[in-house]
Every structure is written in structure tokens, then in C-alpha cells.
Design a protein around this motif. Structure first.
Motif, short mmCIF file in Angstrom:
data_model
loop_
_atom_site.label_atom_id
_atom_site.label_comp_id
_atom_site.label_asym_id
_atom_site.label_seq_id
_atom_site.Cartn_x
_atom_site.Cartn_y
_atom_site.Cartn_z
N ARG A 6 0.85 -1.19 0.00
CA ARG A 6 0.00 0.00 0.00
C ARG A 6 0.87 1.23 0.00
O ARG A 6 1.98 1.25 0.55
CB ARG A 6 -1.00 -0.02 1.16
N ALA A 8 0.41 5.03 1.28
CA ALA A 8 -0.55 5.59 2.24
C ALA A 8 -0.30 7.07 2.52
O ALA A 8 0.09 7.45 3.62
CB ALA A 8 -0.47 4.78 3.54
N ASP A 42 -4.56 8.24 4.23
CA ASP A 42 -4.49 8.36 5.68
C ASP A 42 -5.10 9.72 6.04
O ASP A 42 -4.39 10.70 6.25
CB ASP A 42 -3.04 8.25 6.16
N TYR A 194 -2.34 8.49 13.26
CA TYR A 194 -2.10 7.56 12.15
C TYR A 194 -1.83 6.12 12.60
O TYR A 194 -2.22 5.15 11.93
CB TYR A 194 -0.96 8.15 11.30
N ARG A 212 8.21 2.00 2.99
CA ARG A 212 7.98 3.41 3.34
C ARG A 212 9.31 4.06 3.70
O ARG A 212 10.35 3.39 3.76
CB ARG A 212 6.98 3.51 4.48
N1 GLU Z 1 0.59 8.42 6.15
C1 GLU Z 1 1.91 7.97 6.48
C2 GLU Z 1 2.93 8.88 5.84
O1 GLU Z 1 2.60 9.53 4.85
C3 GLU Z 1 2.09 6.55 6.02
C4 GLU Z 1 3.25 5.85 6.58
C5 GLU Z 1 3.19 4.37 6.29
O2 GLU Z 1 3.40 4.04 5.12
O3 GLU Z 1 2.91 3.59 7.17
O4 GLU Z 1 4.03 9.01 6.29
#
Ligand code: GLU
Length: 454
Positions: A6, A8, A42, A194, A212
């Protein structure tokens, strides 16, 4: 095992080239494994999340050729987070705390001044029912923290508790849970940060690999503990280095740094951006790769280096030019049409070497078909007037430039720059440009005559 990844983003701004690195890593990883790619917004921060940013992110991903198999929004899934929070509360793992952010800031500063790690002292856990009731009577609302499993039964006696995983980018990683504060999962207003929604989603959506940025490495320790508390296994993690400009400055969504939208609007090719985003900061050489499937062949998370991925935005222009110079006509045809260029393949093949961006073709189209205004230098006026008389008869072909300039050379004694440059200038308005031998037939007899003084 089906690979499910994913991307996010929080839709609180436009994504920049660094965010696209994460998206592309996930996409290429899924492509290579025949897996699925989920786009997950998110968006638990109601105030800062905006539908227009979410739409823009989908547009940006589509520009790269990323087509999510599934799109999810955390704002639609609050019931699942409530259920997970209820379980953690029932298990005594989520406890209310009443400190204000000012109090917490003060404590952190004090701890730092004393040379201690600014770890939360679990004050909320010490409160009796009466103390809690009186704080609430004062109008205080609790935020809720997850009790990290870094103790043997007495939460005030923590002990080193290592969480270890093999990271796809960084190899063996260890985080000591005793070095971390119990994370806040729920804010005073009842909204979720989050952390918990991310884990609940990863479990419910059967995410197999979380790829990530390395700014989340410490979170992974915390998240490991929450995955376990919810009875689930942790996915495989890969934390990649972050893109920074060459002076080491990080990119920021809020500062609008190098947003994907602005790169697109500047006329860059998506593959120039993708090639740079994916290959910079790895042990591979950064080169212009013409499509995502070829980039997938090169892509390998284990080549991602540990240091920051520094890049110079000017590299984007170089990569772009390389892609354009090699771009086949059938790839560019429709885009030329949209620019009002109803050209054949010969036009494109002759000018593409001189284009940094596809949009530069407009300039050459204008030179071929428009009106050229150049000021002829006094010393060249007689020469270009003479040139008109020596233009070979008949159609202008690939031979014309050679025979024309040979005849002019014999007649005037001019050679080299003095021979070619005044003609190039008067016919194209440029000092540099496409090869005149090939360009002349495009300009055509009538335009040539119109541009030469009588
Ligand atoms: N919304 C988080 C960010 O943009 C996602 C982090 C993740 O991939 O868990 O940093």
C-alpha cells in the motif's frame, strides 16, 4: 503468498518527488511479484485532509502509470478502529492520560536538560479513579496511550526489549521498546492518530509488505507491539532512504517542494521523474528508463543505500532530454497533435535531438511554418541577398543545402561559420538548431524565399 502493498499518503497537500519515490517503490515491487497495490488515504486528520488533495494524488499517480487495484480511505473505516481500540482498552493496553501538550513539552525539556531520554513516565497509569473523575470534572478530556510491552508486569520498571526485523532495504534492524514513549493512539477529541488505523488497515487488507520512508523506522518497533496485541503477525518492512536536495535539505509537502504536479506542468516526462526517483540513492546508476516495466527490471530494494538520496533537480532536465531524444514518433504523435503540430515523422526525427522537452517541438514547428524575424548583420546583408539567387531550382531536398552552400562558397569565397551562420540565422532565427541539411526541406522553398531579402 499474495504480495499486497500500500501507498498511504495523507491528503494534506500535494505529493512531491520524494513521496513518488515511495509510491513507485511499492508499485514496482507489486508489479514484479504479480501482487496488488492499494492506495490508502491516511485522512484521519479531518481538518487538514482535503478531497482535492486526494484527487490530485490519484492524478499524479496515474501520470506515472500507477493504477491502484484498490482505493481506501481511513475516514470510511472508523468503526474498525473503534473495535480495535475497544479490544486494547479491554486488555488494559490503552490507558487515558490527561497531560496538556504544554506540560509534556516542559517535561521533555527538563529530561533533556538532565541528560535523560525524554520518555513518557506513564503518569496516566498512576491516576486513581477519583483523580481521573476530578480531572474530567474540570473539563479535561483524555488522550489514550498504548502500553508498550517493555516490562515484566510492573510498567514502572521497564527493561530493554528488542524488536528485531530484517528490513528489505536496511537489513537487520533493532528497536529497543524501552527507549520509546508509549504512543498516543487517540487524541483528546476522540480522533485517531495515524498509528492504530494504519495497523488495523494493514491487518484487514492483508498487507504483506510495508515499503515506506526511513523516518518510520522507530514507528515500526511500536507498530510491531500493536500488531501483536491485536493478534496479528507483522508484515515484512522495507524503509528506504529519503530524497534530499544536493545541500541535504529534506523535501516538504507543506513547502510545496518539487510537487509532482508542478513537475508535470513544467513539461517533464513522467519517466524522467520516475527514473530519478527510483534510481537515485541506490547503488545503481541513474539513467533515463523509458517505461515502468523496464524500470521494474532494474528496481531492487536491496540496492537502496543507507545514506540520504541526494539529487539535483537539474538532473531531471538531463534525463528528460535523453528520453525525448530517443522518443519514437508513434509515442509522441498524439501529444504533438494536441500542441497543434500536425507533423509527419520526418519533422519529429529531425527536431527531437534539439528538444529538452516535447513542448519544445512547438518552437521548431513555428520556425518551419511561422514568420521569422531576424536582424541581418550589415556585413551579411549582401551575402544573404546573393544567396536568394543561388538557391537551386526545384523541390528542396536533402541535397539542396550541400549544393546551395557549395555554390555560394565558390561565388563569395566565404567558408565555415561565415558561410553557414548567416543562412541559419536568416532562415531559422537561431544560432543553433537542427541540422540544416535535414531542416531545409521542412522549411520548404516558399518560406526560404520569403525569408531571404531581395
Ligand atoms: N501516512 C503515512 C505517511 O505519509 C504513512 C506511513 C506508512 O506508510 O505507514 O508518512
Amino acid at each position: 503468498m499474495t504480495v499486497i502493498v500500500r501507498f498511504a499518503p495523507s491528503p494534506t497537500g500535494h505529493i512531491h518527488i520524494g513521496n513518488s519515490r515511495t509510491a513507485l517503490f511499492n508499485w514496482l515491487f507489486a508489479q514484479k511479484a504479480g501482487g496488488r497495490f492499494i492506495l490508502r488515504f491516511d485522512d484521519t486528520d479531518k481538518e487538514r485532509s482535503k478531497a482535492e488533495f486526494a484527487d490530485a494524488i490519484e492524478t499524479d499517480l496515474a501520470w506515472f502509470g500507477i493504477e491502484p487495484d484498490q482505493v481506501e480511505r481511513q475516514s470510511d473505516r472508523v468503526a474498525s478502529y473503534d473495535a480495535a481500540a475497544a479490544k486494547l482498552k479491554a486488555d488494559g493496553l490503552l490507558y487515558p492520560c490527561y497531560e496538556t501538550s504544554e506540560e509534556l513539552d516542559r517535561r521533555r525539556s527538563r529530561a533533556r536538560a538532565l541528560g535523560r531520554a525524554p520518555v513518557y513516565d506513564r503518569g496516566g497509569l498512576k491516576l486513581t479513579d477519583e483523580e481521573r473523575a476530578s480531572l474530567e470534572a474540570e473539563g479535561r478530556k483524555p488522550h489514550w496511550r498504548f502500553l508498550l510491552p517493555n516490562h515484566d508486569g510492573d510498567p514502572f520498571q521497564t527493561r530493554r526489549t528488542e524488536v528485531t526485523w530484517t528490513d528489505l532495504c536496511r537489513g537487520e534492524q533493532t528497536v529497543d521498546l524501552a527507549s520509546l514513549s508509549d504512543p498516543v493512539l487517540i487524541r483528546e477529541d476522540g480522533s485517531y492518530l495515524y498509528t492504530l488505523p494504519s495497523i488495523v488497515d494493514d491487518i484487514d487488507m492483508a498487507v504483506s509488505h510495508v515499503i515506506r520512508g526511513e523516518d518510520h523506522v522507530a514507528n515500526t518497533g511500536v507498530q510491531y507491539a500493536i500488531f501483536k496485541a491485536l493478534g496479528a503477525d507483522m508484515p515484512t518492512f522495507g524503509h528506504h532512504n529519503l530524497l534530499t536536495t544536493s545541500d541535504g535539505e529534506g523535501l516538504s509537502k507543506r513547502k510545496g517542494a518539487l510537487s509532482v504536479g508542478s513537475l508535470r506542468e513544467s513539461g517533464l516526462e513522467p519517466m524522467a521523474v520516475a527514473s530519478l526517483a527510483v534510481l537515485t540513492g541506490t547503488s545503481q546508476s541513474v539513467e533515463a528508463v523509458s517505461d515502468l516495466s523496464l524500470l521494474a527490471d532494474k528496481f531492487d530494494l536491496s540496492t537502496v543505500s543507507r545514506s540520504a538520496a541526494k539529487f539535483d533537480p537539474a538532473d531531471l532536465d538531463n534525463l528528460n532530454a535523453k528520453l525525448v531524444h530517443a522518443m519514437p514518433f508513434d509515442v509522441v504523435y498524439e501529444r504533438l497533435q494536441k500542441l497543434g503540430i500536425v507533423a509527419g515523422e520526418d519533422f519529429w526525427l529531425i527536431i527531437r535531438e534539439n528538444c529538452q522537452k516535447v513542448i519544445d517541438a512547438q518552437h521548431y514547428w513555428q520556425i518551419v511554418h511561422g514568420v521569422i524575424k531576424t536582424k541581418i548583420a550589415d556585413e551579411d546583408l549582401e551575402f544573404v541577398t546573393q544567396a536568394r539567387k543561388f538557391l537551386p531550382e526545384g523541390d528542396v531536398t536533402a541535397e539542396t543545402w550541400g549544393s546551395w552552400t557549395s555554390a555560394l562558397k565558390a561565388e563569395t569565397g566565404r567558408k565555415g561559420r561565415g558561410l553557414f551562420m548567416p543562412l541559419r540565422r536568416v532562415l531559422t532565427g537561431l544560432d543553433h538548431g537542427p541540422d540544416m541539411k535535414a531542416f531545409l526541406p521542412l522549411i520548404g522553398r516558399q518560406n526560404i524565399l520569403d525569408r531571404l531579402p531581395e
